[in-house]
Scaffold this active site. Structure first.
Site, PDB file in Angstrom:
ATOM      1  N   CYS A  83       0.850  -1.200   0.000  1.00 49.04           N
ATOM      2  CA  CYS A  83       0.000   0.000   0.000  1.00 49.04           C
ATOM      3  C   CYS A  83       0.887   1.252   0.000  1.00 49.04           C
ATOM      4  O   CYS A  83       1.630   1.465  -0.943  1.00 49.04           O
ATOM      5  CB  CYS A  83      -0.981  -0.047   1.165  1.00 49.04           C
ATOM      6  SG  CYS A  83      -2.283   1.196   1.043  1.00 49.04           S
ATOM      7  N   ASP A 132      -9.452  -3.848  -6.763  1.00 41.32           N
ATOM      8  CA  ASP A 132      -9.047  -2.940  -5.685  1.00 41.32           C
ATOM      9  C   ASP A 132      -9.993  -1.744  -5.625  1.00 41.32           C
ATOM     10  O   ASP A 132     -10.154  -1.017  -6.604  1.00 41.32           O
ATOM     11  CB  ASP A 132      -7.616  -2.470  -5.943  1.00 41.32           C
ATOM     12  CG  ASP A 132      -6.991  -1.755  -4.761  1.00 41.32           C
ATOM     13  OD1 ASP A 132      -7.681  -0.954  -4.112  1.00 41.32           O
ATOM     14  OD2 ASP A 132      -5.793  -1.989  -4.512  1.00 41.32           O
ATOM     15  N   HIS A 163      -8.102  -4.524  -2.403  1.00 37.73           N
ATOM     16  CA  HIS A 163      -6.972  -3.837  -1.793  1.00 37.73           C
ATOM     17  C   HIS A 163      -6.491  -4.616  -0.569  1.00 37.73           C
ATOM     18  O   HIS A 163      -7.290  -5.209   0.152  1.00 37.73           O
ATOM     19  CB  HIS A 163      -7.378  -2.417  -1.377  1.00 37.73           C
ATOM     20  CG  HIS A 163      -6.194  -1.559  -1.051  1.00 37.73           C
ATOM     21  ND1 HIS A 163      -5.314  -1.133  -2.014  1.00 37.73           N
ATOM     22  CD2 HIS A 163      -5.739  -1.073   0.127  1.00 37.73           C
ATOM     23  CE1 HIS A 163      -4.368  -0.406  -1.443  1.00 37.73           C
ATOM     24  NE2 HIS A 163      -4.602  -0.365  -0.143  1.00 37.73           N
TER      25      HIS A 163
END
Length: 198
Positions: A83, A132, A163
């Protein structure tokens, strides 16, 4: 360090790597450790909003220099992030020469900084989720197009992955199948470009 990052560090150490996980949020929230529930996501957004990414990459460079200087470290260094960390690993690759392998999992800022690809010379592996909710599939497609023809860059999209699909400490994000496939690709990439004990 959060439980998830600690578990990834342990996975890498089990493969034979010397691992460092710097406290990137020491300027904002020293010792901050996100949880894996919906409230933790909101708190994470607040912490990240106050985070200075340029200084964060400075800290990564300093951490990398410290790691490389350890007597246990021989034969190369790399970076891996998830991330925000996936974005910062990408930024670090563009700023730092001599990285033997960089792995970026769903780097949130990558699609908006594709110009950095021109500065990256070492092996780089991207992972994205095709489903995502924070990085739209069309943005992932832009990354795919930008890396076409680059023998030193891999991109893997787990189309069924959302995600943070690899985050096994987060029940709202973790998806075992995409996580397993992506991690197998990661291990193979690291074994090719940064084999432990080299």
């Amino acid at each position: 360090m959060g439980a998830y990052i600690r578990s990834v560090a342990e996975d890498l150490a089990a493969l034979g790597y010397v691992v460092a996980a710097p406290d990137l949020f020491w300027r904002v929230e020293p010792g901050w450790s996100p949880g894996g529930d919906e409230d933790a996501v909101k708190r994470s957004m607040d912490v990240v909003a106050r985070f200075d990414s340029e200084k964060g990459v400075d800290d990564l460079e300093a951490s990398l220099a410290e790691l490389a200087a350890l007597p246990e470290v021989a034969g190369g260094v790399g970076a891996l992030g998830f991330c925000l960390g996936g974005w910062l690993a990408y930024e670090l690759a563009a700023r730092t020469d001599g990285l033997d392998a960089v792995v970026s999992f769903y780097g949130s800022g990558v699609p908006g900084r594709l110009e950095l690809l021109e500065r990256i010379e070492g092996p780089l592996q991207f992972h994205f989720g095709g489903s995502d909710q924070f990085i739209p599939r069309e943005q992932v497609a832009e990354v795919e197009k930008a890396v076409e023809g680059r023998d030193d860059i891999e991109i893997h999209v787990q189309e069924d992955g959302g995600h943070a699909f690899h985050n096994r400490e987060s029940p709202i994000f973790h998806q075992p199948d995409p996580a397993r496939r992506a991690w197998a690709l990661t291990e193979a990439f690291l074994a090719r470009h940064l084999p432990p004990g080299r």
